[in-house]
Write a protein that holds these residues in place. Structure first.
Motif, PDB file in Angstrom:
ATOM      1  N   SER A 181     -21.330 -17.140 -39.794  1.00 14.42           N
ATOM      2  CA  SER A 181     -20.279 -16.160 -39.771  1.00 14.42           C
ATOM      3  C   SER A 181     -19.140 -15.715 -40.284  1.00 14.42           C
ATOM      4  CB  SER A 181     -19.304 -17.861 -39.178  1.00 14.42           C
ATOM      5  OG  SER A 181     -18.687 -18.224 -40.013  1.00 14.42           O
ATOM      6  N   THR A 182     -18.938 -13.950 -39.294  1.00 14.37           N
ATOM      7  CA  THR A 182     -17.249 -13.582 -40.479  1.00 14.37           C
ATOM      8  C   THR A 182     -16.079 -13.352 -39.181  1.00 14.37           C
ATOM      9  OG1 THR A 182     -19.330 -13.098 -41.259  1.00 14.37           O
ATOM     10  CG2 THR A 182     -17.448 -11.370 -41.051  1.00 14.37           C
ATOM     11  N   THR A 183     -15.770 -13.849 -40.345  1.00  8.63           N
ATOM     12  CA  THR A 183     -14.053 -13.840 -39.788  1.00  8.63           C
ATOM     13  C   THR A 183     -13.614 -11.942 -39.703  1.00  8.63           C
ATOM     14  OG1 THR A 183     -13.270 -15.571 -40.500  1.00  8.63           O
ATOM     15  CG2 THR A 183     -11.715 -14.165 -40.028  1.00  8.63           C
ATOM     16  N   HIS A 184     -13.319 -11.459 -38.864  1.00  8.67           N
ATOM     17  CA  HIS A 184     -12.878 -10.237 -38.208  1.00  8.67           C
ATOM     18  C   HIS A 184     -11.929  -9.732 -37.372  1.00  8.67           C
ATOM     19  CE1 HIS A 184     -15.270  -9.506 -34.140  1.00  8.67           C
ATOM     20  NE2 HIS A 184     -16.261 -11.136 -34.863  1.00  8.67           N
ATOM     21  N   TRP A 205      -7.948  -1.407 -28.486  1.00  7.90           N
ATOM     22  CA  TRP A 205      -7.872  -0.879 -29.884  1.00  7.90           C
ATOM     23  C   TRP A 205      -9.511  -1.275 -30.147  1.00  7.90           C
ATOM     24  CZ3 TRP A 205      -8.322  -2.031 -35.345  1.00  7.90           C
ATOM     25  CH2 TRP A 205      -8.374  -1.687 -36.232  1.00  7.90           C
ATOM     26  N   LEU A 206      -9.652   0.478 -30.991  1.00  6.83           N
ATOM     27  CA  LEU A 206     -11.188   0.013 -30.777  1.00  6.83           C
ATOM     28  C   LEU A 206     -11.271   1.222 -32.411  1.00  6.83           C
ATOM     29  CD1 LEU A 206     -13.439   1.723 -27.738  1.00  6.83           C
ATOM     30  CD2 LEU A 206     -12.144  -0.401 -28.719  1.00  6.83           C
ATOM     31  N   PRO A 207     -11.412  -0.284 -33.955  1.00  2.03           N
ATOM     32  CA  PRO A 207     -11.543   1.190 -34.723  1.00  2.03           C
ATOM     33  C   PRO A 207     -12.542   2.212 -35.306  1.00  2.03           C
ATOM     34  CG  PRO A 207     -12.361  -1.048 -35.245  1.00  2.03           C
ATOM     35  CD  PRO A 207     -11.871  -1.301 -33.748  1.00  2.03           C
ATOM     36  N   ARG A 208     -11.998   3.193 -35.469  1.00  2.00           N
ATOM     37  CA  ARG A 208     -13.476   4.065 -35.932  1.00  2.00           C
ATOM     38  C   ARG A 208     -13.657   4.537 -37.223  1.00  2.00           C
ATOM     39  NH1 ARG A 208     -14.794   5.837 -30.085  1.00  2.00           N
ATOM     40  NH2 ARG A 208     -13.426   4.831 -28.851  1.00  2.00           N
ATOM     41  N   GLN A 216     -20.162  -0.933 -42.617  1.00  2.00           N
ATOM     42  CA  GLN A 216     -19.448  -2.580 -42.066  1.00  2.00           C
ATOM     43  C   GLN A 216     -19.553  -1.784 -40.308  1.00  2.00           C
ATOM     44  OE1 GLN A 216     -14.845  -1.900 -42.867  1.00  2.00           O
ATOM     45  NE2 GLN A 216     -14.836  -4.306 -42.738  1.00  2.00           N
ATOM     46  N   GLU A 217     -19.438  -3.282 -39.871  1.00  2.08           N
ATOM     47  CA  GLU A 217     -19.575  -3.008 -38.386  1.00  2.08           C
ATOM     48  C   GLU A 217     -18.161  -4.190 -37.372  1.00  2.08           C
ATOM     49  OE1 GLU A 217     -22.372  -5.107 -35.180  1.00  2.08           O
ATOM     50  OE2 GLU A 217     -22.727  -5.757 -36.812  1.00  2.08           O
ATOM     51  N   TYR A 218     -17.821  -4.433 -38.994  1.00  2.05           N
ATOM     52  CA  TYR A 218     -16.070  -4.818 -38.088  1.00  2.05           C
ATOM     53  C   TYR A 218     -14.864  -4.811 -39.102  1.00  2.05           C
ATOM     54  CZ  TYR A 218     -19.411  -8.264 -35.570  1.00  2.05           C
ATOM     55  OH  TYR A 218     -20.689  -8.486 -34.594  1.00  2.05           O
ATOM     56  N   PHE A 219     -14.068  -5.303 -38.593  1.00  2.63           N
ATOM     57  CA  PHE A 219     -13.059  -4.449 -38.921  1.00  2.63           C
ATOM     58  C   PHE A 219     -12.545  -6.247 -39.312  1.00  2.63           C
ATOM     59  CE2 PHE A 219      -7.982  -4.052 -38.990  1.00  2.63           C
ATOM     60  CZ  PHE A 219      -7.609  -2.683 -40.225  1.00  2.63           C
ATOM     61  N   LEU A 220     -12.399  -6.345 -40.712  1.00  2.00           N
ATOM     62  CA  LEU A 220     -11.732  -6.883 -42.147  1.00  2.00           C
ATOM     63  C   LEU A 220     -10.568  -7.676 -42.214  1.00  2.00           C
ATOM     64  CD1 LEU A 220     -15.136  -7.472 -43.875  1.00  2.00           C
ATOM     65  CD2 LEU A 220     -14.735  -8.377 -41.449  1.00  2.00           C
ATOM     66  N   ALA A 225      -4.669  -5.299 -39.384  1.00  3.08           N
ATOM     67  CA  ALA A 225      -4.680  -5.801 -38.028  1.00  3.08           C
ATOM     68  C   ALA A 225      -2.991  -6.601 -36.811  1.00  3.08           C
ATOM     69  CB  ALA A 225      -5.337  -6.689 -37.309  1.00  3.08           C
ATOM     70  N   GLY A 226      -2.536  -7.099 -37.757  1.00 10.27           N
ATOM     71  CA  GLY A 226      -1.604  -7.660 -37.909  1.00 10.27           C
ATOM     72  C   GLY A 226      -0.750  -6.259 -37.596  1.00 10.27           C
ATOM     73  N   LYS A 227      -0.435  -5.436 -38.197  1.00  8.52           N
ATOM     74  CA  LYS A 227       0.569  -4.455 -37.902  1.00  8.52           C
ATOM     75  C   LYS A 227       0.502  -3.545 -36.702  1.00  8.52           C
ATOM     76  CE  LYS A 227       1.392  -3.754 -42.814  1.00  8.52           C
ATOM     77  NZ  LYS A 227       1.182  -2.539 -44.264  1.00  8.52           N
ATOM     78  N   ILE A 228      -0.750  -3.366 -36.401  1.00 13.63           N
ATOM     79  CA  ILE A 228      -0.781  -2.562 -35.553  1.00 13.63           C
ATOM     80  C   ILE A 228      -0.544  -3.445 -34.432  1.00 13.63           C
ATOM     81  CG2 ILE A 228      -2.782  -1.911 -34.188  1.00 13.63           C
ATOM     82  CD1 ILE A 228      -4.194  -1.107 -36.507  1.00 13.63           C
TER      83      ILE A 228
END
Length: 286
Positions: A181-184, A205-208, A216-220, A225-228
């Motif tokens: 499992s990965t937390t993203h 929101w789609l991180p590019r 990297q596949e996911y935003f970690l 993420a909290g600021k956004i």
């Protein structure tokens, strides 16, 4: 007397009512011959299929009726299994003269239309059924025993479909067990309804590029993420509204009918086909 041989005994009464006293309707009760239970029933190099009688009593009864009949009509189902049943009946009963008829609904109009358009047995369909049956033996026949013991069901069978399906299930189970499992993180913005828009809407929101590291596949980054997610003032750069059309679903095939019944009603395939057969015999479906 004219003899009409169908597959299912459940069709006899309705067909007899449609055809009248000049006809005799009888049923083969499905297949009357099959590959032997012991061995493959086909061997190299020619792989010719060796058949054994599975319903000798039915064949004996049908043979007596055929001898007394002026004409014999083979009216098994209009698919490759039905075509093979008609061919087996012709061969097992030694019919030198016969008429192959098909119809897709048990109504007076459809049945009589079928009787008015007799044909020969389509050997291409017969060979297709034989190929299917041969592949069942060659692809998976030896899997049945181990599979039955694994699921603790003695009569479990595997063939050309079940064997690769078991393989897919096993590979999927291995992938599940090896999964890490990965937390993203992601961000979804919810917009409230305003004067010109009757309902609220949301945007993801789609991180590019620039947000994800190479490979990297996911935003970690939870902090980023909290600021956004905390943003409250945004500029809408563009908005496009489209109409979409959805085509009606295609008519059921055997497999899609079984899938829909399983998903919606939790029916097993056997129960689904029994109910479909009853609806067909009653003239409600084709």
């Amino acid at each position: 007397m004219k003899l009409l041989i169908v597959e299912s005994p459940g069709k006899i009464k309705k067909l007899q009512d449609i055809l009248g006293a000049e006809w005799r309707v009888a049923a083969s009760c499905g297949h009357v011959r099959d590959l032997p239970n012991q061995g493959y029933g086909l061997e190299p190099p020619d792989f010719n299929l060796r058949y054994t009688e599975t319903k000798p009593d039915v064949l004996k009864k049908l043979a007596a009726l055929a001898r007394d009949a002026d004409e014999v009509f083979l009216a098994s189902d209009p698919d490759r299994e039905g075509e093979a049943i008609s061919w087996h009946l012709k061969d097992a009963l030694g019919l030198s003269s016969y008429k192959r008829v098909t119809y897709t609904a048990i109504t007076s109009q459809d049945v009589r239309s079928g009787l008015d358009s007799p044909r020969d047995i389509d050997m291409n369909l017969v060979h297709a059924q034989e190929a299917r049956r041969a592949l069942d033996r060659l692809c998976g026949y030896k899997v049945s025993g181990p599979l039955g013991r694994a699921v603790r069901e003695e009569k479990m069978s595997a063939g050309r479909v079940q064997s690769p399906a078991v393989r897919i299930v096993v590979e999927r189970e291995r992938a599940i067990r090896s999964f890490v499992s990965t937390t993203h993180y992601g961000v979804e913005l919810l917009f409230e309804a305003v004067e010109n828009i009757s309902e609220g809407w949301k945007a993801a929101w789609l991180p590019r590029e620039g947000w994800l590291e190479e490979g990297q596949e996911y935003f970690l980054d939870q902090t980023a993420a909290g600021k956004i997610a905390a943003l409250r003032t945004l500029d809408i750069l563009s908005c496009e509204e489209k109409e979409s059309r959805t085509a009606p679903p295609a008519p059921f095939t055997t497999s899609s009918l079984q899938q829909a019944a399983s998903n919606a009603l939790k029916f097993k395939p056997k129960k689904t086909m029994e109910l479909a057969q009853k609806l067909y015999e009653a003239g409600h479906i084709t």
